[in-house]
Structures are given as C-alpha cells and as structure tokens.
Motif scaffolding. Structure first.
Motif, PDB file in Angstrom:
ATOM      1  N   SER A  38       0.832  -1.204   0.000  1.00 23.29           N
ATOM      2  CA  SER A  38       0.000   0.000   0.000  1.00 23.29           C
ATOM      3  C   SER A  38       0.864   1.251   0.000  1.00 23.29           C
ATOM      4  O   SER A  38       0.612   2.192  -0.766  1.00 23.29           O
ATOM      5  CB  SER A  38      -0.930   0.004   1.215  1.00 23.29           C
ATOM      6  N   ILE A  42       0.998   4.042  -2.909  1.00 25.39           N
ATOM      7  CA  ILE A  42       0.691   5.424  -2.526  1.00 25.39           C
ATOM      8  C   ILE A  42       1.820   6.337  -3.000  1.00 25.39           C
ATOM      9  O   ILE A  42       1.570   7.422  -3.532  1.00 25.39           O
ATOM     10  CB  ILE A  42       0.461   5.523  -0.997  1.00 25.39           C
ATOM     11  N   ILE A 104      -4.884   8.873  -0.941  1.00 24.73           N
ATOM     12  CA  ILE A 104      -4.487   7.648  -0.239  1.00 24.73           C
ATOM     13  C   ILE A 104      -5.644   6.653  -0.232  1.00 24.73           C
ATOM     14  O   ILE A 104      -5.466   5.469  -0.533  1.00 24.73           O
ATOM     15  CB  ILE A 104      -4.006   7.965   1.184  1.00 24.73           C
ATOM     16  N   VAL A 107      -6.132   4.969  -3.591  1.00 24.36           N
ATOM     17  CA  VAL A 107      -5.166   3.893  -3.835  1.00 24.36           C
ATOM     18  C   VAL A 107      -5.579   2.645  -3.074  1.00 24.36           C
ATOM     19  O   VAL A 107      -5.570   1.536  -3.624  1.00 24.36           O
ATOM     20  CB  VAL A 107      -3.731   4.327  -3.440  1.00 24.36           C
TER      21      VAL A 107
END
Length: 158
Positions: A38, A42, A104, A107
């Motif tokens: 992640s 990001i 964020i 994503v």
C-alpha cells in the motif's frame, strides 16, 4: 516511529481505513506485506499525480516485495497475519483529510481488487524493482520515471 512523520500519518490512515472498510469489504487482510505494498503504490500515485515523493523513506527489495524496513520491524509482531487496529500502534488515530487523504483512500480502494500474490508479480516485473535488485534499494527517481501516465493507468485499469 513517533513524532508525526508523514510516514506515520499515512500508516495511521491505512489502519483506520482498513478498520472502517474491513476484510468483508476489501477481501484481503491488512498484513505487514500488504501495508508495505500500500505504501509503495501510494508513493507511485503521488509521483504520477504530483511528480514528487510523499514518503521520504526508501523502499528496499525484499523477497516478497518493496519494504520500508522500519515499517516491517514495527509490525513484525503480527507475522503474516492481519494487523489488528490498535491505538498502541498509531500516532494520530485518524484519517488524513483533504486531497492527500482522498488520494491515499483511492489507492487503497484500487488495491482491494488485487491479492498480495498478484501485487508481488506486478512489482517484480517493474523496472524500479529490477533496477533496485542490484543495490537492494528502490530509488525514488526510478519510481518517478516508471509511473508515467500510461503505465499507471494501465495498472489501475487492469
């Protein structure tokens, strides 16, 4: 990892987001590997949209993907299991608001469609990973150069 660094705020956002959306929504538990994936995407998204890094820490090439070592070591207690939402691992205990938080969350929502195995295969065929394997570091400039509009849009529209 205390002190309000951007990385800490982003991790808090990810933990809160996953707590609110749950495995039943995402289909995938947030474990240490997924947390690092992640963060990597990001970072890629921020380069794609704004041409600059959001996270100052470097990613390293580890066996299962791009890892920020301090993040891995902070959450290693969970092993490969789900990171449980707990305030003892958080600084702000809240989502980041505004465009950055929206980016964020977007994503994280996009990543819901992919399991860790798929993400691992994608990353390991990208030039930032392939170049990084030589030095064990994924350089920010290689992420920036790789995630052009064409590449990024091809990934998110898979």
């Amino acid at each position: 990892m205390r002190g309000g660094k951007m990385l800490d705020r982003i991790i808090d956002h990810i933990l809160v987001w996953h707590d609110k959306n749950g495995v039943s929504t995402t289909g995938y538990e947030l474990n240490n590997l997924r947390l690092n994936y992640s963060l990597y995407f990001i970072q890629a998204n921020n380069y794609y949209k704004y041409g600059q890094p959001l996270i100052e820490e470097d990613f390293e090439c580890w066996a299962y993907g791009p890892i920020i070592p301090e993040v891995y070591w902070k959450f290693r207690i969970f092993g490969g299991n789900e990171i449980h939402f707990t305030e003892s691992y958080m600084d702000t205990k809240e989502l980041i608001h505004g465009p950055m938080g929206d980016d964020i969350s977007a994503v994280l929502e996009m990543l819901m469609s992919f399991d860790n195995h798929y993400l691992n295969n994608v990353v390991r065929n990208q030039s930032p990973w392939l170049l990084g394997k030589r030095e064990d570091i994924i350089h920010k400039e290689s992420i920036k150069e790789y995630f052009t509009k064409e590449v990024y849009e091809r990934f998110i529209n898979f």
